[in-house]
Write a protein that holds these residues in place. Sequence first.
Motif, PDB file in Angstrom:
ATOM      1  N   PRO A   1      -9.595   5.009   9.240  1.00  0.00           N
ATOM      2  CA  PRO A   1     -11.332   5.376   8.392  1.00  0.00           C
ATOM      3  C   PRO A   1     -11.901   6.059   9.376  1.00  0.00           C
ATOM      4  CG  PRO A   1     -10.078   3.711   7.537  1.00  0.00           C
ATOM      5  CD  PRO A   1      -9.163   3.798   8.171  1.00  0.00           C
ATOM      6  N   PRO A   2     -12.444   7.269   9.880  1.00  0.00           N
ATOM      7  CA  PRO A   2     -13.247   7.720  11.394  1.00  0.00           C
ATOM      8  C   PRO A   2     -14.360   6.540  11.258  1.00  0.00           C
ATOM      9  CG  PRO A   2     -13.683   8.990   8.889  1.00  0.00           C
ATOM     10  CD  PRO A   2     -12.992   8.098   8.146  1.00  0.00           C
ATOM     11  N   ASP A   3     -14.628   6.214  10.751  1.00  0.00           N
ATOM     12  CA  ASP A   3     -15.478   5.111  11.605  1.00  0.00           C
ATOM     13  C   ASP A   3     -15.311   4.136  11.409  1.00  0.00           C
ATOM     14  OD1 ASP A   3     -15.384   4.167   8.449  1.00  0.00           O
ATOM     15  OD2 ASP A   3     -16.937   4.544   7.712  1.00  0.00           O
ATOM     16  N   GLU A   4     -14.725   3.524  12.066  1.00  0.00           N
ATOM     17  CA  GLU A   4     -14.092   2.091  12.138  1.00  0.00           C
ATOM     18  C   GLU A   4     -13.758   2.084  13.570  1.00  0.00           C
ATOM     19  OE1 GLU A   4     -11.042   0.560  10.178  1.00  0.00           O
ATOM     20  OE2 GLU A   4     -11.896   0.304   7.903  1.00  0.00           O
ATOM     21  N   GLY A   5     -13.971   3.250  14.350  1.00  0.00           N
ATOM     22  CA  GLY A   5     -13.952   3.258  15.565  1.00  0.00           C
ATOM     23  C   GLY A   5     -12.236   3.507  16.569  1.00  0.00           C
ATOM     24  N   ARG A   6     -11.722   3.203  15.000  1.00  0.00           N
ATOM     25  CA  ARG A   6     -10.533   2.897  15.647  1.00  0.00           C
ATOM     26  C   ARG A   6      -9.447   4.758  15.346  1.00  0.00           C
ATOM     27  NH1 ARG A   6      -8.074  -0.530  11.007  1.00  0.00           N
ATOM     28  NH2 ARG A   6      -6.118  -1.049  12.187  1.00  0.00           N
ATOM     29  N   PRO A   7      -8.256   4.756  16.398  1.00  0.00           N
ATOM     30  CA  PRO A   7      -7.462   5.247  16.905  1.00  0.00           C
ATOM     31  C   PRO A   7      -7.154   7.088  15.374  1.00  0.00           C
ATOM     32  CG  PRO A   7      -6.635   4.271  17.962  1.00  0.00           C
ATOM     33  CD  PRO A   7      -7.723   3.658  16.913  1.00  0.00           C
ATOM     34  N   THR A   8      -7.743   8.371  15.388  1.00  0.00           N
ATOM     35  CA  THR A   8      -7.923   8.591  14.219  1.00  0.00           C
ATOM     36  C   THR A   8      -5.895   8.560  13.352  1.00  0.00           C
ATOM     37  OG1 THR A   8      -7.644  11.005  15.162  1.00  0.00           O
ATOM     38  CG2 THR A   8      -9.552   9.964  15.202  1.00  0.00           C
ATOM     39  N   GLY A   9      -5.518   9.102  12.411  1.00  0.00           N
ATOM     40  CA  GLY A   9      -4.367   9.088  12.288  1.00  0.00           C
ATOM     41  C   GLY A   9      -4.148   8.596  10.344  1.00  0.00           C
ATOM     42  N   GLN A  10      -2.875   8.051  10.439  1.00  0.00           N
ATOM     43  CA  GLN A  10      -2.766   7.544   9.214  1.00  0.00           C
ATOM     44  C   GLN A  10      -2.612   6.405   9.220  1.00  0.00           C
ATOM     45  OE1 GLN A  10      -1.682   9.600   6.379  1.00  0.00           O
ATOM     46  NE2 GLN A  10      -2.443  10.854   7.693  1.00  0.00           N
ATOM     47  N   ARG A  11      -3.433   5.641   8.646  1.00  0.00           N
ATOM     48  CA  ARG A  11      -3.351   3.845   8.461  1.00  0.00           C
ATOM     49  C   ARG A  11      -2.096   3.180   7.190  1.00  0.00           C
ATOM     50  NH1 ARG A  11      -8.247   0.072   6.899  1.00  0.00           N
ATOM     51  NH2 ARG A  11      -8.074   2.087   4.821  1.00  0.00           N
ATOM     52  N   VAL A  12      -0.949   2.394   8.156  1.00  0.00           N
ATOM     53  CA  VAL A  12      -0.108   2.104   7.243  1.00  0.00           C
ATOM     54  C   VAL A  12      -0.302   0.322   7.135  1.00  0.00           C
ATOM     55  CG1 VAL A  12       2.173   1.967   7.062  1.00  0.00           C
ATOM     56  CG2 VAL A  12       1.368   3.822   8.369  1.00  0.00           C
ATOM     57  N   VAL A  13      -0.333   0.402   6.064  1.00  0.00           N
ATOM     58  CA  VAL A  13      -0.296  -1.217   5.813  1.00  0.00           C
ATOM     59  C   VAL A  13       0.595  -1.776   4.700  1.00  0.00           C
ATOM     60  CG1 VAL A  13      -1.707  -2.913   4.672  1.00  0.00           C
ATOM     61  CG2 VAL A  13      -3.015  -0.882   5.767  1.00  0.00           C
ATOM     62  N   ALA A  14       1.089  -2.790   5.310  1.00  0.00           N
ATOM     63  CA  ALA A  14       2.823  -3.455   4.637  1.00  0.00           C
ATOM     64  C   ALA A  14       2.058  -5.292   4.607  1.00  0.00           C
ATOM     65  CB  ALA A  14       3.364  -2.882   5.260  1.00  0.00           C
ATOM     66  N   PRO A  15       3.161  -5.249   2.983  1.00  0.00           N
ATOM     67  CA  PRO A  15       3.062  -6.751   3.482  1.00  0.00           C
ATOM     68  C   PRO A  15       3.564  -7.067   4.417  1.00  0.00           C
ATOM     69  CG  PRO A  15       4.548  -5.958   1.040  1.00  0.00           C
ATOM     70  CD  PRO A  15       3.335  -4.778   2.307  1.00  0.00           C
ATOM     71  N   VAL A  16       3.206  -8.591   4.308  1.00  0.00           N
ATOM     72  CA  VAL A  16       3.676  -9.783   5.176  1.00  0.00           C
ATOM     73  C   VAL A  16       3.640 -11.327   4.547  1.00  0.00           C
ATOM     74  CG1 VAL A  16       3.990 -11.431   7.370  1.00  0.00           C
ATOM     75  CG2 VAL A  16       3.345  -8.216   7.577  1.00  0.00           C
ATOM     76  N   THR A  17       5.261 -11.054   3.935  1.00  0.00           N
ATOM     77  CA  THR A  17       4.994 -11.969   3.281  1.00  0.00           C
ATOM     78  C   THR A  17       7.095 -12.662   3.184  1.00  0.00           C
ATOM     79  OG1 THR A  17       4.303 -10.833   1.555  1.00  0.00           O
ATOM     80  CG2 THR A  17       5.560 -12.159   0.459  1.00  0.00           C
ATOM     81  N   VAL A  18       7.823 -13.569   2.843  1.00  0.00           N
ATOM     82  CA  VAL A  18       8.644 -15.051   2.636  1.00  0.00           C
ATOM     83  C   VAL A  18       8.625 -15.299   1.327  1.00  0.00           C
ATOM     84  CG1 VAL A  18       7.328 -16.393   3.741  1.00  0.00           C
ATOM     85  CG2 VAL A  18      10.026 -15.388   4.493  1.00  0.00           C
ATOM     86  N   ARG A  19       9.404 -15.351   0.775  1.00  0.00           N
ATOM     87  CA  ARG A  19       9.829 -15.533  -0.455  1.00  0.00           C
ATOM     88  C   ARG A  19       8.619 -15.726  -1.505  1.00  0.00           C
ATOM     89  NH1 ARG A  19      13.879 -17.546  -2.164  1.00  0.00           N
ATOM     90  NH2 ARG A  19      16.222 -17.401  -0.855  1.00  0.00           N
TER      91      ARG A  19
ATOM     92  N   ASP B   1       5.411 -15.683  -0.845  1.00  0.00           N
ATOM     93  CA  ASP B   1       4.289 -16.260  -0.044  1.00  0.00           C
ATOM     94  C   ASP B   1       3.482 -15.138   0.498  1.00  0.00           C
ATOM     95  OD1 ASP B   1       2.101 -18.309   0.726  1.00  0.00           O
ATOM     96  OD2 ASP B   1       3.310 -18.768   2.682  1.00  0.00           O
ATOM     97  N   ALA B   2       2.694 -15.226   0.970  1.00  0.00           N
ATOM     98  CA  ALA B   2       1.965 -13.860   1.201  1.00  0.00           C
ATOM     99  C   ALA B   2       1.255 -14.148   2.181  1.00  0.00           C
ATOM    100  CB  ALA B   2       0.402 -12.991  -0.108  1.00  0.00           C
ATOM    101  N   ILE B   3       1.761 -14.123   3.230  1.00  0.00           N
ATOM    102  CA  ILE B   3       0.772 -14.574   4.636  1.00  0.00           C
ATOM    103  C   ILE B   3      -0.008 -13.493   5.086  1.00  0.00           C
ATOM    104  CG2 ILE B   3       2.418 -16.415   5.197  1.00  0.00           C
ATOM    105  CD1 ILE B   3       3.863 -14.731   7.351  1.00  0.00           C
ATOM    106  N   GLY B   4      -0.031 -12.721   4.575  1.00  0.00           N
ATOM    107  CA  GLY B   4      -0.523 -11.065   5.455  1.00  0.00           C
ATOM    108  C   GLY B   4      -0.498  -9.786   5.443  1.00  0.00           C
ATOM    109  N   VAL B   5      -0.972  -9.364   6.165  1.00  0.00           N
ATOM    110  CA  VAL B   5      -0.188  -7.811   6.107  1.00  0.00           C
ATOM    111  C   VAL B   5      -0.354  -7.376   7.770  1.00  0.00           C
ATOM    112  CG1 VAL B   5      -1.053  -7.262   3.725  1.00  0.00           C
ATOM    113  CG2 VAL B   5      -2.809  -7.024   6.336  1.00  0.00           C
TER     114      VAL B   5
END
Length: 485
Positions: free
Chosen positions: A165-183, A185-189
């Motif tokens: 998103p260009p309006d977040e003040g972050r670098p432009t490009g492709q945003r990749v979001v992956a689950p951080v999960t163990v067995r 238990d979703a503890i984040g991304v």
Amino acid sequence: MRLQAARAAVLRIAQSGRIALLVLNGCAVGFAVKTWAGPDAVASTTEESVEGRAEAGDLAEVRPCQDQRARRVLVAQRNLTVEELMEAIEQAPPVDTVAVVARLLAEQLDARDVCFLTTELGGETLWRFPARRPKRDDRQNPIQAVDNIYDTVMREQKLHVTASPPDEGRPTGQRVVAPVTVRGDAIGVLELITPDRPSPVEQHRIEQAAHALAYVVTANRRFTDLYERGRRSARPTLAAEIQQNLLPDALTFEAGQVTVAGGLEPAGDIAGDTFDYSLDEHTLHVSITDAMGHNEPAALLATLAVGALRQTRRAGASLVEQAHAAHEAVLEHGFDGSVTGQLLRVDLRTGRALLVNAGHPWPLRLRDGRVAEVELDVDLPFGTSCPGRYRTQELDLQPGDRLVLLTDGMIERNTTSFDLPTVIARDAHLHAREATRYMTRDLRKATHGHLLDDATVVCLDWHGPGSSRRTSVAGAHPVGPPQSS
């Protein structure tokens, strides 16, 4: 001489930190030259080919690679091993392990703004951990994981790629979001920005890094309060602090035959509700308790009950023996208080389920699309002064069943717009973790966040003896989006 000069130039470029070549175990295996044929040619430019060109006298000037595609081709050839990752993690303090993983991932994929977002206890809010170590007063705005990419990734347990998103003040490009999960238990991304859309191979590496990060965080949060502090939006009450420390370390877990997930509402203000579980070689143990009253007195009652149940369970006691131990602990030390509860034991080899019901609300069972109460005999709550005995009852459990244990806060509420059986049936296709999250989310919406009592729910999916539903290598069994009611 020209060959030695070329090698020296290559090594100087590598040591200066500019990306001109790939160095593996101290050996230069590729670099960019002025007369190259294009980005794709970089991958095949090896030290051996440099020697041949140097001998022929046509070696061009060695220079850093400015083209992002070429740089990524070079870096992509170096696949970080688990041994190297673990060595880097072990050498870093526990508070820096997330930053280590972020740095290595950034080097592998030319990624920017790599960060870990951890969930709060309720699973609805994410707090961002930047790659650098956050300061105590360096809080960033929380992110609501509701109807957005974070919600989708948490629910589906799949990597997603979108334009940054260009309006977040972050670098432009492709945003990749992956689950951080163990067995389960979703503890984040894990979130990062790449210049271009990652290739399937790169996406797989990101998923692997996110899965490894789940184990890293799980192991290292034993040594520091950083992760626990990072997922709190407000300072909990003393009672809530006590209760949260009585909960299992993971609110969700997946085993071959069964999946269990628990949720609490309100997450930051709990007092008397708890749940617990343990998995032995052939047995699943689950308990849910509700201590009388609120605030610190209720938290202390819960501590007595949970402590007695864990002590006897870990000693191999039967359900009746565990119930009597909890009763005696509350009766002797509970200052005339009482605790309701249910103790469940499931034989993973046969599916035989036994239960003790100490004055607790009946559970609900979803079977073949229909939800019904499981009618049980009711014994006295733990700590009741009247003499009594606890009975073991057999619970009918079939493969495909979803069993929902709950406290009275889920049914005794200040609203009639929340129909729990309907919600359970609606979300039958969801993972137990997400079904639990939607139960507490819908309850919060219906009551506008003002509950009369704590509300706790434990969702148990029985897949059947000898079965295994753990089909994903990313830490959880993927599920689809929720269906409309």
